[in-house]
Design a protein around this motif. Structure first.
Motif, PDB file in Angstrom:
ATOM      1  N   SER A 199      12.358  26.620  15.501  1.00 43.14           N
ATOM      2  CA  SER A 199      13.167  25.652  14.754  1.00 43.14           C
ATOM      3  C   SER A 199      12.842  25.659  13.268  1.00 43.14           C
ATOM      4  N   SER A 200      11.782  26.367  12.889  1.00 38.93           N
ATOM      5  CA  SER A 200      11.425  26.516  11.463  1.00 38.93           C
ATOM      6  C   SER A 200      10.726  27.847  11.280  1.00 38.93           C
ATOM      7  N   VAL A 201      10.819  28.374  10.073  1.00 37.24           N
ATOM      8  CA  VAL A 201      10.218  29.674   9.784  1.00 37.24           C
ATOM      9  C   VAL A 201       9.482  29.612   8.449  1.00 37.24           C
ATOM     10  N   GLY A 202       8.514  30.495   8.312  1.00 40.02           N
ATOM     11  CA  GLY A 202       7.873  30.743   7.029  1.00 40.02           C
ATOM     12  C   GLY A 202       8.165  32.178   6.638  1.00 40.02           C
ATOM     13  N   LEU A 203       8.767  32.378   5.478  1.00 44.81           N
ATOM     14  CA  LEU A 203       9.176  33.709   5.048  1.00 44.81           C
ATOM     15  C   LEU A 203       8.091  34.351   4.187  1.00 44.81           C
ATOM     16  N   ILE A 204       7.770  35.598   4.488  1.00 43.88           N
ATOM     17  CA  ILE A 204       6.791  36.367   3.723  1.00 43.88           C
ATOM     18  C   ILE A 204       7.479  37.649   3.281  1.00 43.88           C
ATOM     19  N   ASP A 205       7.821  37.721   2.010  1.00 44.75           N
ATOM     20  CA  ASP A 205       8.538  38.876   1.471  1.00 44.75           C
ATOM     21  C   ASP A 205       7.522  39.873   0.941  1.00 44.75           C
ATOM     22  N   VAL A 206       7.394  40.991   1.621  1.00 43.05           N
ATOM     23  CA  VAL A 206       6.436  42.031   1.249  1.00 43.05           C
ATOM     24  C   VAL A 206       7.112  42.981   0.260  1.00 43.05           C
ATOM     25  N   ALA A 210      10.773  39.935  -7.615  1.00 37.54           N
ATOM     26  CA  ALA A 210      11.058  38.599  -8.145  1.00 37.54           C
ATOM     27  C   ALA A 210      11.136  37.537  -7.058  1.00 37.54           C
ATOM     28  N   GLY A 211      11.067  37.926  -5.795  1.00 34.28           N
ATOM     29  CA  GLY A 211      11.038  36.952  -4.708  1.00 34.28           C
ATOM     30  C   GLY A 211      12.364  36.306  -4.371  1.00 34.28           C
ATOM     31  N   PHE A 212      13.484  36.884  -4.824  1.00 31.55           N
ATOM     32  CA  PHE A 212      14.775  36.248  -4.566  1.00 31.55           C
ATOM     33  C   PHE A 212      15.149  36.254  -3.084  1.00 31.55           C
ATOM     34  N   ARG A 259       7.503  29.794   1.629  1.00 29.61           N
ATOM     35  CA  ARG A 259       8.095  30.940   0.920  1.00 29.61           C
ATOM     36  C   ARG A 259       6.953  31.646   0.201  1.00 29.61           C
ATOM     37  N   ILE A 260       6.593  32.825   0.690  1.00 31.39           N
ATOM     38  CA  ILE A 260       5.418  33.540   0.195  1.00 31.39           C
ATOM     39  C   ILE A 260       5.826  34.945  -0.217  1.00 31.39           C
ATOM     40  N   GLY A 261       5.506  35.319  -1.443  1.00 31.80           N
ATOM     41  CA  GLY A 261       5.797  36.657  -1.931  1.00 31.80           C
ATOM     42  C   GLY A 261       4.529  37.467  -2.081  1.00 31.80           C
ATOM     43  N   VAL A 262       4.558  38.702  -1.624  1.00 30.98           N
ATOM     44  CA  VAL A 262       3.410  39.601  -1.710  1.00 30.98           C
ATOM     45  C   VAL A 262       3.839  40.845  -2.484  1.00 30.98           C
ATOM     46  N   ASP A 263       3.108  41.162  -3.534  1.00 35.17           N
ATOM     47  CA  ASP A 263       3.467  42.337  -4.338  1.00 35.17           C
ATOM     48  C   ASP A 263       2.262  42.724  -5.194  1.00 35.17           C
ATOM     49  N   LEU A 264       2.154  44.004  -5.499  1.00 33.19           N
ATOM     50  CA  LEU A 264       1.103  44.438  -6.419  1.00 33.19           C
ATOM     51  C   LEU A 264       1.311  43.849  -7.808  1.00 33.19           C
ATOM     52  N   GLU A 265       2.583  43.693  -8.191  1.00 41.91           N
ATOM     53  CA  GLU A 265       2.924  43.108  -9.482  1.00 41.91           C
ATOM     54  C   GLU A 265       4.069  42.123  -9.305  1.00 41.91           C
ATOM     55  N   PRO A 266       3.800  40.981  -8.683  1.00 42.07           N
ATOM     56  CA  PRO A 266       4.883  40.016  -8.458  1.00 42.07           C
ATOM     57  C   PRO A 266       5.378  39.438  -9.783  1.00 42.07           C
ATOM     58  N   ILE A 267       6.635  39.040  -9.785  1.00 46.39           N
ATOM     59  CA  ILE A 267       7.245  38.455 -10.980  1.00 46.39           C
ATOM     60  C   ILE A 267       7.337  36.952 -10.796  1.00 46.39           C
ATOM     61  N   ILE A 332       9.185  40.054   5.867  1.00 50.24           N
ATOM     62  CA  ILE A 332      10.408  40.737   5.449  1.00 50.24           C
ATOM     63  C   ILE A 332      10.021  41.954   4.625  1.00 50.24           C
ATOM     64  N   THR A 333      10.605  43.103   4.957  1.00 53.70           N
ATOM     65  CA  THR A 333      10.475  44.269   4.091  1.00 53.70           C
ATOM     66  C   THR A 333      11.872  44.839   3.845  1.00 53.70           C
TER      67      THR A 333
END
Length: 420
Positions: A199-206, A210-212, A259-267, A332-333
């Motif tokens: 019923s709920s999710v946590g998004l992890i954008d690998v 910019a995390g859009f 809402r979590i963004g993972v990146d070597l150089e996140p914006i 998410i990839t």
């Protein structure tokens, strides 16, 4: 018609190679998206002074897209006002032109022209009908003149402000294709949540850039087959063509609690300098792309993601742990795993499996054929020109992975290939 200042014939072999790089960029890359950048890149390739300035940059920082973005950044910051003025004029001129059509047909003007009133009226009407074509031809000519003026201003800025350009390119890289891939991700994330019963999710954008992607639940999407998803009142509206007979799943996105963004150089899009650099990476004569970016930035400012700067494989366990225990973590990839060697991609899969001892973990992948480990490929060949949409659920050392569709043009066209 005047042309930007060209170089002399006495260029070195190294200069010629650099000139060829910029000419190829103009004729192949820029020609597809930006008439203005096509003209500027060609002018840079023809200017000895410009090539000499580019030669002072580190070798790996001489790519045309990066240099053009650095020049645009100087214009946006107000440090290169003549260039900013020239860009504004060129962009305005390009918006008021259409591709040239057939040459207009003139009304008769010789001695055999009709002499009666009715015929004269018809002749005037035919003459008036050519007015839009003439106006458009004038607009085309004006756009070319403005583009040439912008090219001259770009050369002048590059030569006169070389140190400033060096400073920009030394700490930046081109950020292309940062817009969210909402049309592909929305049905995929909603469907994997339905399958798990979340019923709920946590998004992890690998590889979040910019995390859009993390705002996928807050956009509106229309599809070419008449289906629609999301919020029709959102400032960000996406669209995509749909091929094939199967409809997309129409589940609404569950509540997004992380809402979590993972990146070597996140914006960090809340940082004015970072947001401006994203704007600088777009050509000034692309109003639709610029407007889309502004809307994405507006939406991101309403719910900034938590950004984690590190290798995805290393930081993934911590990112998954940040999702509340009663929510489904969804990694998410989107075209991110191709940057990793196979060993790292397999390690990424192992990290997801290791985290699924206490609760299910989901993975939504949009990757080239064969890039995402464990995701079937429909038997498609590698480098087929399209990508596979995959859903995977890890739960207590078990893995269910399925390919659910294909997409093309970075999600602008998709086919859903499984019954929901």
């Amino acid at each position: 018609m005047p042309r930007p200042t060209a170089g002399t014939a006495g260029t070195t072999g190294k200069d010629r190679k650099l000139a060829q790089t910029y000419r190829r960029f103009a004729e192949v890359d820029a020609a597809k998206i930006s008439p203005l950048y096509e003209r500027i890149a060609l002018a840079l390739s023809e200017s000895d002074d410009a090539l000499g300035a580019i030669e002072t940059l580190p070798a790996r920082k001489r790519h045309p897209a990066l240099v053009l973005a650095a020049l645009h950044n100087l214009a946006l910051t107000g440090h290169a006002q003549p260039l900013a003025t020239a860009y504004t004029a060129a962009a305005a001129a390009s918006r008021h032109t259409t591709p040239p059509g057939p040459a207009p047909t003139s009304a008769p003007t010789d001695a055999s022209a009709p002499s009666d009133a009715s015929a004269r009226t018809d002749a005037i009407a035919r003459t008036d009908a050519t007015a839009p074509a003439r106006a458009d031809a004038l607009g085309q000519a004006d756009a070319v003149v403005r583009a040439d003026a912008a090219a001259n201003a770009a050369i002048g800025t590059l030569v006169g402000m070389t140190e400033a350009v060096v400073d920009v390119v030394a700490r930046r890289k081109v950020r292309a294709n940062v817009a969210g891939n909402h049309a592909v991700l929305y049905p995929a994330v909603a469907e994997v949540a339905r399958r798990v019963g979340a019923s709920s999710v946590g998004l992890i954008d690998v590889g979040c850039s910019a995390g859009f992607n993390l705002n996928v639940d807050r956009v509106g999407i229309t599809y070419g087959n008449g289906q629609s998803l999301g919020d029709p009142s959102s400032p960000v509206q996406s669209s995509a063509a749909v091929v094939g007979d199967l409809p997309l799943p129409m589940q609404a996105m569950p509540e997004v609690v992380a809402r979590i963004g993972v990146d070597l150089e996140p914006i960090d899009t809340t940082d004015a300098d970072e947001a401006r650099w994203l704007r600088a990476c777009l050509p000034p004569d692309q109003p639709e792309r610029i407007a889309r970016l502004e809307r994405e930035l507006e939406l991101a400012a309403m719910a900034p993601p938590f950004l984690m700067q590190d290798e995805a494989v290393e930081v993934l366990p911590d990112a998954l742990a940040r999702v509340p225990v009663d929510a489904l973590p969804v990694a998410i990839t989107t075209w991110a795993l191709s940057d990793l060697v196979l060993e790292s991609r397999l390690r990424f899969l192992q990290r997801l499996d290791e985290a699924a001892t206490e609760r299910p973990i989901a993975w939504v992948s949009v990757e080239g054929v064969g890039v995402a480990p464990a995701i079937p490929t429909f038997g498609d060949r590698h480098a087929s020109g399209h990508s596979i949409i995959g859903l995977a659920v890890f739960n207590h050392s078990t893995l269910h992975a399925e390919a659910v569709g294909r997409c093309w043009l970075r999600g602008q066209m998709l086919a859903w290939l499984t019954e929901s």
